[in-house]
Design a protein around this motif. Structure first.
Motif, short mmCIF file in Angstrom:
data_model
loop_
_atom_site.label_atom_id
_atom_site.label_comp_id
_atom_site.label_asym_id
_atom_site.label_seq_id
_atom_site.Cartn_x
_atom_site.Cartn_y
_atom_site.Cartn_z
N GLU A 8 0.78 -1.32 -0.02
CA GLU A 8 -0.08 0.00 0.01
C GLU A 8 0.65 1.25 -0.01
OE1 GLU A 8 -2.64 -0.37 3.22
OE2 GLU A 8 -3.89 -1.87 2.63
N GLY A 9 0.27 2.43 -0.55
CA GLY A 9 0.91 3.69 -0.45
C GLY A 9 1.56 4.19 -1.50
N HIS A 10 1.57 3.30 -2.69
CA HIS A 10 2.27 3.94 -3.91
C HIS A 10 3.80 4.05 -3.53
CE1 HIS A 10 -1.31 4.51 -6.06
NE2 HIS A 10 -2.17 5.41 -5.16
N PRO A 11 4.29 2.88 -3.24
CA PRO A 11 5.91 2.87 -2.78
C PRO A 11 6.85 2.99 -4.05
CG PRO A 11 4.99 0.65 -2.31
CD PRO A 11 3.88 1.73 -3.04
N GLY A 12 6.35 2.84 -5.20
CA GLY A 12 7.27 3.05 -6.35
C GLY A 12 7.17 1.72 -7.23
N PRO A 13 8.15 1.72 -8.24
CA PRO A 13 7.89 0.74 -9.06
C PRO A 13 8.47 -0.52 -8.64
CG PRO A 13 10.07 2.13 -9.59
CD PRO A 13 9.01 2.84 -8.57
N LEU A 14 9.33 -0.63 -7.56
CA LEU A 14 9.47 -2.01 -6.87
C LEU A 14 8.42 -2.85 -6.54
CD1 LEU A 14 12.87 -1.71 -4.77
CD2 LEU A 14 12.60 -2.90 -7.06
N LEU A 29 13.88 -14.65 -6.71
CA LEU A 29 14.19 -13.68 -5.91
C LEU A 29 12.93 -12.65 -5.07
CD1 LEU A 29 17.20 -11.84 -7.91
CD2 LEU A 29 17.42 -13.40 -5.92
N ARG A 30 11.84 -13.45 -5.59
CA ARG A 30 10.57 -12.78 -5.10
C ARG A 30 10.42 -12.40 -3.71
NH1 ARG A 30 4.97 -14.91 -4.04
NH2 ARG A 30 6.09 -17.00 -4.14
N GLU A 31 10.74 -13.51 -2.65
CA GLU A 31 10.59 -13.15 -1.28
C GLU A 31 11.75 -12.15 -0.87
OE1 GLU A 31 8.21 -13.98 0.32
OE2 GLU A 31 7.09 -14.94 -1.34
N ASP A 32 12.88 -12.32 -1.36
CA ASP A 32 13.84 -11.41 -1.09
C ASP A 32 13.23 -9.97 -1.31
OD1 ASP A 32 17.11 -11.39 -0.42
OD2 ASP A 32 16.47 -9.49 -1.66
N LEU A 33 12.79 -9.81 -2.50
CA LEU A 33 12.42 -8.38 -2.70
C LEU A 33 11.32 -7.84 -1.87
CD1 LEU A 33 12.06 -5.93 -4.70
CD2 LEU A 33 10.85 -7.06 -6.03
N ARG A 34 10.27 -8.89 -1.46
CA ARG A 34 9.11 -8.48 -0.61
C ARG A 34 10.03 -8.02 0.86
NH1 ARG A 34 4.56 -10.40 -1.27
NH2 ARG A 34 5.35 -12.64 -2.43
N THR A 35 10.65 -8.71 1.37
CA THR A 35 11.55 -8.23 2.43
C THR A 35 12.35 -7.00 2.46
OG1 THR A 35 12.17 -10.47 3.10
CG2 THR A 35 13.21 -8.97 4.32
N ALA A 36 12.74 -6.85 1.13
CA ALA A 36 13.47 -5.40 1.05
C ALA A 36 12.40 -4.30 1.29
CB ALA A 36 14.16 -5.62 -0.15
N ILE A 37 11.37 -4.43 0.66
CA ILE A 37 10.20 -3.57 0.36
C ILE A 37 9.52 -3.38 1.71
CG2 ILE A 37 8.03 -2.82 -0.64
CD1 ILE A 37 9.05 -4.19 -3.09
N GLU A 38 9.13 -4.57 2.36
CA GLU A 38 8.23 -4.36 3.49
C GLU A 38 8.89 -4.26 4.82
OE1 GLU A 38 5.91 -7.68 3.50
OE2 GLU A 38 4.51 -7.09 1.61
N GLU A 65 12.81 -3.65 4.99
CA GLU A 65 13.67 -2.51 4.86
C GLU A 65 13.23 -1.07 4.59
OE1 GLU A 65 17.08 -4.10 2.97
OE2 GLU A 65 16.52 -5.99 3.34
N GLU A 66 11.91 -1.22 3.90
CA GLU A 66 11.41 0.17 3.19
C GLU A 66 12.26 0.54 2.05
OE1 GLU A 66 10.33 2.83 5.95
OE2 GLU A 66 8.81 1.48 7.02
N LEU A 67 12.86 -0.41 1.16
CA LEU A 67 13.89 -0.01 0.01
C LEU A 67 12.77 0.50 -1.03
CD1 LEU A 67 16.49 -0.12 -0.92
CD2 LEU A 67 16.35 -2.14 -1.72
N ARG A 68 13.13 1.36 -1.59
CA ARG A 68 12.41 2.04 -2.68
C ARG A 68 13.27 2.19 -4.03
NH1 ARG A 68 9.26 0.48 0.41
NH2 ARG A 68 7.89 1.61 1.45
N LYS A 69 14.49 2.27 -3.92
CA LYS A 69 15.23 2.37 -5.24
C LYS A 69 15.70 0.90 -5.85
CE LYS A 69 18.43 5.56 -6.02
NZ LYS A 69 17.53 6.22 -7.07
#
Length: 215
Positions: A77-83, A152-161, A163-167
């Motif tokens: 949620e919240g339009h966090p970007g392309p990731l 790499l799907r679950e690794d990406l989920r962890t980074a976004i949710e 670590e709040e990674l956006r770039k």
């Protein structure tokens, strides 16, 4: 290494979840360019290159019903970007097409996506031994024009949710990524970046004039 691409193993997500503020709001994918919407132009170019296709767009999915594409909202949620759009696509592919090992992502505002995009990204990924590949032109990378390993799907989920990674490039650098250079396209007597993106209304006007010269 084989040059043969098995389309059944490669899905694609078209990223249309942004707010299109610079375009004046609304659905950028629905903006018209020389009689076709941006989305229609992109579909024409990438459909032959991939198997399953999904559109990542927020809001009422019925507005895209004419495309026949499945439409999925951001899983974050919240339009966090392309990731978030990439993760959304990966989740959809994993659930609906588990036979796919890779997913192509492209933005909804790039009407000149190369016709050999998938083939070249896949070849570079295999040659470099990387799980990711990304397009570039004029020495500039295009992080959301890429090929992603489903592994790499679950690794990406962890980074976004967590670590709040956006770039995008900060995350891809962790895993290793191959970059592929693409040359300009000649349109209407002018060389155009194949990853030209229409951010503002006058961008479309300029390219529409060039397309008219080709006819």
């Amino acid at each position: 290494m084989s040059d043969i691409i098995n389309n059944d193993e490669i899905a694609a997500v078209i990223l249309a979840g942004g707010l299109a503020r610079r375009m004046g709001g609304g659905d950028k994918a629905q903006k018209m360019l020389a009689g076709q919407s941006l989305l229609e132009r992109i579909l024409t170019r990438i459909k032959p290159q991939v198997g399953p296709l999904v559109l990542n767009a927020n809001g009422d999915p019925k507005r895209f019903s004419h495309t026949g594409l499945p439409v999925v909202e951001d899983v974050v949620e919240g339009h966090p970007g392309p990731l978030a759009g990439v993760l959304t696509g990966l989740d959809w592919v994993a659930k609906n097409h588990p036979e796919c090992q890779w997913m192509l992502s492209v933005p909804c505002d790039a009407p000149f996506i190369p016709l050999d995009l998938v083939q070249r990204l896949k070849a570079a990924m295999e040659k470099g031994g990387h799980p990711l590949a990304c397009a570039q032109s004029h020495g500039r990378t295009h992080p959301v024009v890429g090929l992603w390993s489903l592994a790499l799907r679950e690794d990406l989920r962890t980074a976004i949710e967590e670590e709040e990674l956006r770039k995008v490039d900060k995350w891809t650098a962790r895993h290793g990524i191959s970059h592929v250079d693409f040359d300009d396209l000649l349109i209407g007597g002018k060389l155009i970046d194949p990853f030209f993106n229409a951010n503002k209304p006058f961008d479309l006007d300029e390219v529409e004039e060039l397309l008219a010269r080709n006819e």
